[in-house]
Design an enzyme around this catalytic site. Structure first.
Site, PDB file in Angstrom:
ATOM      1  N   ASP A  81       0.832  -1.160   0.030  1.00 13.36           N
ATOM      2  CA  ASP A  81       0.034   0.083  -0.054  1.00 13.36           C
ATOM      3  C   ASP A  81       0.915   1.301  -0.117  1.00 13.36           C
ATOM      4  O   ASP A  81       1.977   1.350   0.622  1.00 13.36           O
ATOM      5  CB  ASP A  81      -0.856  -0.127   1.380  1.00 13.36           C
ATOM      6  N   GLY A 180      -7.418   7.966   8.138  1.00 12.83           N
ATOM      7  CA  GLY A 180      -8.057   8.145   9.853  1.00 12.83           C
ATOM      8  C   GLY A 180      -9.216   8.601   9.565  1.00 12.83           C
ATOM      9  O   GLY A 180     -10.064   8.504   9.015  1.00 12.83           O
TER      10      GLY A 180
HETATM   11  P1  13P Z   1      -8.153   4.571   6.861  1.00  9.27           P
HETATM   12  O1  13P Z   1      -7.182   4.623   7.685  1.00  9.27           O
HETATM   13  O2  13P Z   1      -9.098   5.794   6.859  1.00  9.27           O
HETATM   14  O3  13P Z   1      -9.048   3.324   6.656  1.00  9.27           O
HETATM   15  O4  13P Z   1      -7.327   4.456   5.326  1.00  9.27           O
HETATM   16  C1  13P Z   1      -6.857   3.421   4.850  1.00  9.27           C
HETATM   17  C2  13P Z   1      -6.185   3.522   3.355  1.00  9.27           C
HETATM   18  O5  13P Z   1      -6.599   4.170   2.589  1.00  9.27           O
HETATM   19  C3  13P Z   1      -5.202   2.825   3.310  1.00  9.27           C
HETATM   20  O6  13P Z   1      -4.484   3.114   2.296  1.00  9.27           O
HETATM   21 ZN    ZN Z   2      -4.571   4.930   1.354  1.00  9.76          ZN
HETATM   22 NA    NA Z   3     -11.000   7.506   6.920  1.00  6.72          NA
END
Ligand code: 13P
Ligand code: ZN
Ligand code: NA
Length: 283
Positions: A81, A180
């Protein structure tokens, strides 16, 4: 079975549903996510950020997820990611990751195109899929942070050009979510999403999906999102459950006792998010 995201995301585009992607950090969170996916009978994307790769080690993550995939009845993708370090992305591909995201959202448009093109060339020779981001999602995701004023919504016409020039497999778009938690309620730009969906045919990815209201996720999936990314909403219940154990029993020292409720809490969230994606039964 460990797979690239090619077929499962293509099927998701055709069937108008989404595959949930979850960020994991260790064996416990991985097993909890896999359990939820198996119970929902859905393909699942296991993702690790580059800082998790540094924390756990590439070989450990490949071995853990490889084992999980071998032992489970659903297709499993091992995805890197938000990678801003091309050398690290190459190492992950060489070690057995089946999908990567190269994050050029902080680069100029031309630099982003060049990075993604290079990644696609390398990855496709090895049957690995590539996700890229056009626009810029706000918030903090591990070691990457974007202030709200610096976030940029995705331009639908530019998306067409970007997909054509790069040959990217899936496209992360910025339509109002943030990594977040949110201060208020996030407002998603559904019209922009629909416009992008009309113009490009690659799978579309929604980052920052933690703490987005259920109805908004459901609507985004209906309008063409094919992958939703969840990190924070697994980290919080995992930590909360452990804190609860230690509050009730400060002397607890058996990892099996303090991790088990945390894993159960993660599995519960995973199943709920998969339900919002309409991918249950699609394995
Ligand atoms: P969140 O932490 O808001 O779930 O975002 C996750 C994300 O986009 C990981 O790439
Ligand atoms: Zn992300
Ligand atoms: Na989020």
């Amino acid at each position: 079975e460990l797979v690239s995201s090619r077929k499962i995301l293509k099927d998701a585009v055709k069937g108008n549903y989404a595959i949930a992607a979850f960020n994991v950090h260790n064996m416990e969170t991985l097993k909890a996510v896999i359990k939820g996916a198996v119970e929902m009978d859905t393909p699942v994307i296991i993702q690790t950020s580059q800082s998790t790769v540094k924390y756990a080690g590439i070989e450990y993550l490949v071995a853990l997820v490889g084992t999980a995939a071998k032992l489970s009845s659903v297709p499993v993708v091992l995805h890197l990611d938000h990678c801003t370090d091309w050398e690290l992305a190459k190492k992950c591909i060489d070690a057995g990751y089946t999908s990567i995201m190269v994050d050029g959202s902080m680069l100029s448009y031309e630099e982003n195109v060049a990075l993604v093109k290079k990644a696609v060339e390398y990855a496709h020779l090895r049957d690995v899929t590539v996700e890229a981001e056009l626009g810029r999602v706000a918030g903090v995701e591990d070691d990457l942070s974007v202030e709200e004023e610096k976030s940029l919504y995705t331009d639908p016409d530019l998306a067409v050009d970007f997909v054509e020039k790069t040959g990217v497999d899936s496209l992360a778009i910025a339509i109002g979510t943030a990594h977040g938690v949110y201060k208020g309620e996030p407002k998603l730009d559904y019209e922009r999403l629909s416009a992008i969906r009309r113009k490009v045919d690659v799978p579309l990815v929604l980052h920052g999906a933690s703490c987005v209201p259920d109805e908004s996720i459901i609507k985004a999936v209906e309008l063409g999102i094919n992958k939703i990314n969840i990190a924070t909403e697994l980290k919080m219940p995992f930590a909360d459950a452990i804190k609860r154990v230690f509050k009730e029993k400060p002397q607890e020292d058996d990892p099996r006792k303090y991790f088990t409720p945390a894993m159960d809490a993660v599995t519960e969230v995973v199943k709920h998010k998969i339900g919002l994606c309409s991918s249950a039964g699609k394995a």
